[in-house]
Design a protein around this motif. Sequence first.
Motif, PDB file in Angstrom:
ATOM      1  N   GLY A  57       0.775  -1.228   0.000  1.00  0.00           N
ATOM      2  CA  GLY A  57       0.000   0.000   0.000  1.00  0.00           C
ATOM      3  C   GLY A  57       0.806   1.277   0.000  1.00  0.00           C
ATOM      4  N   THR A  58       2.118   1.176   0.194  1.00  0.00           N
ATOM      5  CA  THR A  58       2.999   2.335   0.027  1.00  0.00           C
ATOM      6  C   THR A  58       3.470   2.335  -1.416  1.00  0.00           C
ATOM      7  N   PHE A  59       3.091   3.357  -2.177  1.00  0.00           N
ATOM      8  CA  PHE A  59       3.422   3.413  -3.593  1.00  0.00           C
ATOM      9  C   PHE A  59       4.566   4.393  -3.830  1.00  0.00           C
ATOM     10  N   LEU A  60       5.519   3.955  -4.611  1.00  0.00           N
ATOM     11  CA  LEU A  60       6.667   4.800  -4.957  1.00  0.00           C
ATOM     12  C   LEU A  60       6.971   4.653  -6.438  1.00  0.00           C
ATOM     13  N   TRP A  61       7.404   5.756  -7.037  1.00  0.00           N
ATOM     14  CA  TRP A  61       7.975   5.700  -8.373  1.00  0.00           C
ATOM     15  C   TRP A  61       9.258   6.523  -8.371  1.00  0.00           C
ATOM     16  N   GLU A  62       9.981   6.458  -9.455  1.00  0.00           N
ATOM     17  CA  GLU A  62      11.355   6.950  -9.616  1.00  0.00           C
ATOM     18  C   GLU A  62      12.316   5.896  -9.049  1.00  0.00           C
ATOM     19  N   SER A  63      13.081   5.330  -9.947  1.00  0.00           N
ATOM     20  CA  SER A  63      13.909   4.171  -9.587  1.00  0.00           C
ATOM     21  C   SER A  63      14.909   4.449  -8.477  1.00  0.00           C
ATOM     22  N   MET A  64      15.526   5.629  -8.467  1.00  0.00           N
ATOM     23  CA  MET A  64      16.493   5.926  -7.414  1.00  0.00           C
ATOM     24  C   MET A  64      15.818   6.058  -6.059  1.00  0.00           C
ATOM     25  N   SER A  94      25.408   2.665   8.189  1.00  0.00           N
ATOM     26  CA  SER A  94      24.837   2.909   9.515  1.00  0.00           C
ATOM     27  C   SER A  94      24.915   4.352   9.972  1.00  0.00           C
ATOM     28  N   THR A  95      25.571   5.249   9.211  1.00  0.00           N
ATOM     29  CA  THR A  95      25.698   6.634   9.664  1.00  0.00           C
ATOM     30  C   THR A  95      24.987   7.595   8.721  1.00  0.00           C
ATOM     31  N   VAL A  96      24.584   8.725   9.274  1.00  0.00           N
ATOM     32  CA  VAL A  96      23.930   9.764   8.469  1.00  0.00           C
ATOM     33  C   VAL A  96      24.895  10.283   7.409  1.00  0.00           C
ATOM     34  N   GLU A  97      26.166  10.397   7.760  1.00  0.00           N
ATOM     35  CA  GLU A  97      27.159  10.887   6.807  1.00  0.00           C
ATOM     36  C   GLU A  97      27.257   9.961   5.593  1.00  0.00           C
ATOM     37  N   ALA A  98      27.227   8.665   5.858  1.00  0.00           N
ATOM     38  CA  ALA A  98      27.288   7.704   4.762  1.00  0.00           C
ATOM     39  C   ALA A  98      25.998   7.709   3.949  1.00  0.00           C
ATOM     40  N   HIS A  99      24.881   7.959   4.620  1.00  0.00           N
ATOM     41  CA  HIS A  99      23.620   8.099   3.888  1.00  0.00           C
ATOM     42  C   HIS A  99      23.730   9.255   2.896  1.00  0.00           C
ATOM     43  N   GLY A 100      24.315  10.355   3.353  1.00  0.00           N
ATOM     44  CA  GLY A 100      24.508  11.505   2.477  1.00  0.00           C
ATOM     45  C   GLY A 100      25.339  11.157   1.260  1.00  0.00           C
ATOM     46  N   ALA A 101      26.373  10.348   1.470  1.00  0.00           N
ATOM     47  CA  ALA A 101      27.217   9.928   0.344  1.00  0.00           C
ATOM     48  C   ALA A 101      26.437   9.041  -0.622  1.00  0.00           C
ATOM     49  N   CYS A 102      25.538   8.221  -0.088  1.00  0.00           N
ATOM     50  CA  CYS A 102      24.695   7.384  -0.958  1.00  0.00           C
ATOM     51  C   CYS A 102      23.785   8.256  -1.817  1.00  0.00           C
ATOM     52  N   TYR A 103      23.173   9.275  -1.201  1.00  0.00           N
ATOM     53  CA  TYR A 103      22.331  10.193  -1.974  1.00  0.00           C
ATOM     54  C   TYR A 103      23.175  10.918  -3.028  1.00  0.00           C
ATOM     55  N   GLN A 104      24.329  11.387  -2.609  1.00  0.00           N
ATOM     56  CA  GLN A 104      25.205  12.141  -3.504  1.00  0.00           C
ATOM     57  C   GLN A 104      25.543  11.343  -4.757  1.00  0.00           C
ATOM     58  N   TRP A 105      26.027  10.131  -4.580  1.00  0.00           N
ATOM     59  CA  TRP A 105      26.454   9.343  -5.730  1.00  0.00           C
ATOM     60  C   TRP A 105      25.269   8.877  -6.577  1.00  0.00           C
ATOM     61  N   SER A 106      24.152   8.593  -5.930  1.00  0.00           N
ATOM     62  CA  SER A 106      22.964   8.174  -6.684  1.00  0.00           C
ATOM     63  C   SER A 106      22.487   9.298  -7.592  1.00  0.00           C
ATOM     64  N   PHE A 107      22.411  10.518  -7.047  1.00  0.00           N
ATOM     65  CA  PHE A 107      21.962  11.651  -7.852  1.00  0.00           C
ATOM     66  C   PHE A 107      23.015  12.017  -8.898  1.00  0.00           C
ATOM     67  N   TRP A 108      24.274  11.866  -8.545  1.00  0.00           N
ATOM     68  CA  TRP A 108      25.363  12.120  -9.504  1.00  0.00           C
ATOM     69  C   TRP A 108      25.210  11.225 -10.723  1.00  0.00           C
ATOM     70  N   GLY A 109      24.918   9.961 -10.498  1.00  0.00           N
ATOM     71  CA  GLY A 109      24.753   9.036 -11.620  1.00  0.00           C
ATOM     72  C   GLY A 109      23.647   9.479 -12.561  1.00  0.00           C
ATOM     73  N   MET A 110      22.565   9.994 -11.990  1.00  0.00           N
ATOM     74  CA  MET A 110      21.436  10.445 -12.802  1.00  0.00           C
ATOM     75  C   MET A 110      21.741  11.757 -13.525  1.00  0.00           C
ATOM     76  N   THR A 111      22.350  12.705 -12.833  1.00  0.00           N
ATOM     77  CA  THR A 111      22.524  14.037 -13.408  1.00  0.00           C
ATOM     78  C   THR A 111      23.767  14.174 -14.279  1.00  0.00           C
ATOM     79  N   GLU A 112      24.821  13.442 -13.949  1.00  0.00           N
ATOM     80  CA  GLU A 112      26.083  13.612 -14.664  1.00  0.00           C
ATOM     81  C   GLU A 112      26.325  12.582 -15.758  1.00  0.00           C
ATOM     82  N   VAL A 113      25.657  11.441 -15.667  1.00  0.00           N
ATOM     83  CA  VAL A 113      26.008  10.336 -16.563  1.00  0.00           C
ATOM     84  C   VAL A 113      24.833   9.798 -17.382  1.00  0.00           C
ATOM     85  N   GLU A 114      23.696   9.540 -16.722  1.00  0.00           N
ATOM     86  CA  GLU A 114      22.657   8.753 -17.383  1.00  0.00           C
ATOM     87  C   GLU A 114      22.104   9.378 -18.659  1.00  0.00           C
ATOM     88  N   SER A 115      21.772  10.661 -18.645  1.00  0.00           N
ATOM     89  CA  SER A 115      21.158  11.271 -19.830  1.00  0.00           C
ATOM     90  C   SER A 115      22.094  11.211 -21.034  1.00  0.00           C
TER      91      SER A 115
END
Length: 201
Positions: A58-65, A83-104
Motif C-alpha cells: 500500500g505504500t506506492f513509490l515511483w522513480e527508480s532511485m 549505519s551513519t547519516v554521513e554515509a547516507h549523504g554519500a549514498c544520496y550524492q552518488w545516486s543523484f550524480w549518476g542520474m545528473t552527470e552520466v545517465e542522460s
Amino acid sequence: MIKLYGTSMSRAARSLWALEEVGVKYEHVPVGFTGELRKPEYLRINPNGHMPALDDSGTFLWESMAINLYIAEKYGKAPLWPSTVEAHGACYQWSFWGMTEVESTLLEIFLNQMQPAEQRDAKVAQAGVEKLKTPLKVLDDHLQKSDYLLGKEFTIADLNVASVMSLAPLIQLDLSTTPTAQQWLQKCLARPANQRAVAMK
C-alpha cells in the motif's frame, strides 16, 4: 507483499537488483513499453506512466532511485545501507550524480545507436562520448582511493551508479582511459543479485 512493476529492459532493472540484494520476498510484475503504461490501473500506481513502480503493502513509490534508496533503508543492512547519516549523504550524492552527470548522456548515445539509421546523428553520439570524459574521470579518481564508492564494502551507492553505468558495455563505450572505474563496474555488474535481475523479463 512487495510488488515491483516494470521490465528488466528498463530502469526497473536497478530496482529488481536492489530487491535481490536485500533478499526480501517480492512479486515482479512485468509491464510492457506500449499500452500497459497508460492503462488506468497502472496510472493509479504511477501517474507518470513510466517504469518502475513499487507497491509495498500500500505504500506506492515511483522513480527508480527513490525506490532503491527506500528498499535499502527499509530492508537492507550494513554495509548495503550504511549505519551513519554521513554515509547516507554519500549514498544520496552518488545516486543523484549518476542520474545528473552520466545517465542522460549515456541514453543519448544509446538512442543514436539503436534508432533507424536515417534518424541517427553520429555527431551527437560523439559529443556524448566526449562529454562523459569529465564525470568518468571523477568516478575513476575517486575509486582509486577505495574498492567501492564509500570504502571497502559494496553499498546501495555502488548499485545505483553501476546500474546507470550498465549502459556503457551495451554501447561499447571505451572505458580504457578510466581503468579503475571499468574494473569497479565489471565487479558490480557481476554480482549474483544483478545477474538474477537482468535475467528477468
